[in-house]
Scaffold this motif. Structure first.
Motif, short mmCIF file in Angstrom:
data_model
loop_
_atom_site.label_atom_id
_atom_site.label_comp_id
_atom_site.label_asym_id
_atom_site.label_seq_id
_atom_site.Cartn_x
_atom_site.Cartn_y
_atom_site.Cartn_z
N ASP A 61 13.15 -2.95 -28.86
CA ASP A 61 13.60 -3.49 -27.58
C ASP A 61 12.67 -3.07 -26.44
OD1 ASP A 61 15.79 -5.02 -28.38
OD2 ASP A 61 17.21 -3.36 -28.20
N LYS A 78 13.31 -8.26 -35.19
CA LYS A 78 14.50 -7.67 -34.57
C LYS A 78 15.78 -8.29 -35.13
CE LYS A 78 16.92 -7.09 -30.18
NZ LYS A 78 16.93 -7.36 -28.73
N HIS A 79 15.76 -9.60 -35.35
CA HIS A 79 16.94 -10.27 -35.91
C HIS A 79 17.27 -9.71 -37.30
CE1 HIS A 79 19.79 -13.48 -36.74
NE2 HIS A 79 19.16 -13.70 -37.88
N GLU A 83 10.50 -10.87 -32.49
CA GLU A 83 11.91 -11.24 -32.28
C GLU A 83 12.58 -11.58 -33.60
OE1 GLU A 83 11.48 -14.24 -29.30
OE2 GLU A 83 11.69 -12.82 -27.64
N ILE A 129 9.48 -5.16 -26.78
CA ILE A 129 9.69 -6.55 -26.34
C ILE A 129 9.75 -6.62 -24.82
CG2 ILE A 129 11.39 -8.43 -26.31
CD1 ILE A 129 11.98 -7.75 -29.26
N LYS A 159 6.85 -8.67 -22.97
CA LYS A 159 7.27 -9.89 -22.26
C LYS A 159 6.62 -9.95 -20.89
CE LYS A 159 11.40 -11.22 -23.14
NZ LYS A 159 12.87 -11.29 -23.23
#
Length: 292
Positions: free
Chosen positions: A240, A260-261, A257, A243, A247
């Motif tokens: 997190d 992360k999922h 991402e 990211i 970003k």
């Protein structure tokens, strides 16, 4: 020199034990006092409040879970006023901006600050083989390198405060991405009926190989994710942070991402406290359910 060690969780405990083994006078604090018992038994003094540890030491090492915990332990009114003349070494994972803001608060209180996040997990912490990355002034690095060498044999100077935090985020992203990619290939090979040892023999002989694959292989094959080297929930926290920082740089984050999922799927399968290699059942069991 007396050292205060604040945060004796999964990584902090063996790191603090390394200091005691080097005959460094230590005072320790942890929000969960029960976790201090092994250090107390080994000769460390125990503080019931962060300010007690800070007042007693010249150097304060932080191994706390996130920036919020650092603010709570180090930068409350009662603790902040005790920082004057002391060296703060922050060894947990933060974003560069968080590290710089903590540095500014420490300097405003009359202390000095360097960041020294680490790459490695519990086995490396226990054996003093962590990779220590230092952000701050080079002169600060030179003054603290002997202390930091208790955690890793060759602490690396990266640059100003924020640079070591950035590098750590980049490396943690690789940990998550490499492990998830390996788990996907391993599940694919198994479901295709290919012998896993043949797969590993070819992989080990190729330029694709990374030691982290063998580190996680037995856990994935045995389905034993207990006694985590790095808990799934902790890796998600660090992803997190990556990211969030990436970003702001305008990078394409589609791949991480997706990682992360998968990590979140492992969390939902009751693996939050277990090792991050539990991404394997999150991939394998989803594949079996959708493909059969």
């Amino acid at each position: 020199m007396k050292v205060a060690f604040l945060g004796t969780g999964l990584m902090g405990l063996p790191m603090a034990q390394r200091l005691l083994a080097a005959n460094i006078e230590l005072i320790a604090y942890n929000r969960t006092p029960e976790k201090l018992a092994p250090l107390q038994a080994a000769g460390a003094a125990i503080a019931t409040k962060p300010r007690e540890a800070i007042r007693s030491a010249e150097c304060i090492i932080l191994m706390l879970s996130n920036a919020a915990a650092i603010y709570h332990v180090l930068l409350t009114d009662t603790s902040w006023h005790t920082l004057s003349g002391r060296s703060i070494i922050q060894m947990g994972t933060t974003t560069p901006q968080e590290s710089q803001e903590i540095r500014n608060a420490v300097v405003a209180a009359g202390g000095e600050y360097i960041e020294a996040p680490v790459l490695g997990s519990i086995p490396e912490a226990e054996t003093g083989k962590l990779i220590v990355m230092v952000g701050g002034e080079e002169e600060q690095y030179q003054r603290h390198v002997k202390l930091l060498s208790n955690f890793g044999p060759d602490p690396v100077y990266i640059g100003p405060v924020g640079s070591a935090a950035s590098l750590t985020l980049a490396l943690n992203q690789l940990i998550a991405s490499l492990t998830t990619s390996f788990a996907l290939s391993l599940a694919f090979v198994q479901l295709q009926g290919i012998d896993v040892e043949l797969f590993m023999r070819v992989l080990r002989d190729s330029k694709l190989y990374a030691p982290i694959f063998d580190q996680n292989l037995n856990r994935m094959l045995d389905g034993n994710y207990s006694k985590a080297n790095l808990p799934t929930k902790q890796l998600i926290k660090e992803i997190d942070l990556f990211i969030s920082e990436a970003k702001s740089l305008g990078l394409n984050l589609s791949s991480i991402e997706g990682v992360k999922h998968i990590l979140q799927s492992a969390m939902k399968m009751s693996y939050p406290e277990d090792d991050y290699s539990s991404v394997f059942p999150a991939i394998r069991e989803w594949g079996e359910a959708s493909g059969e």
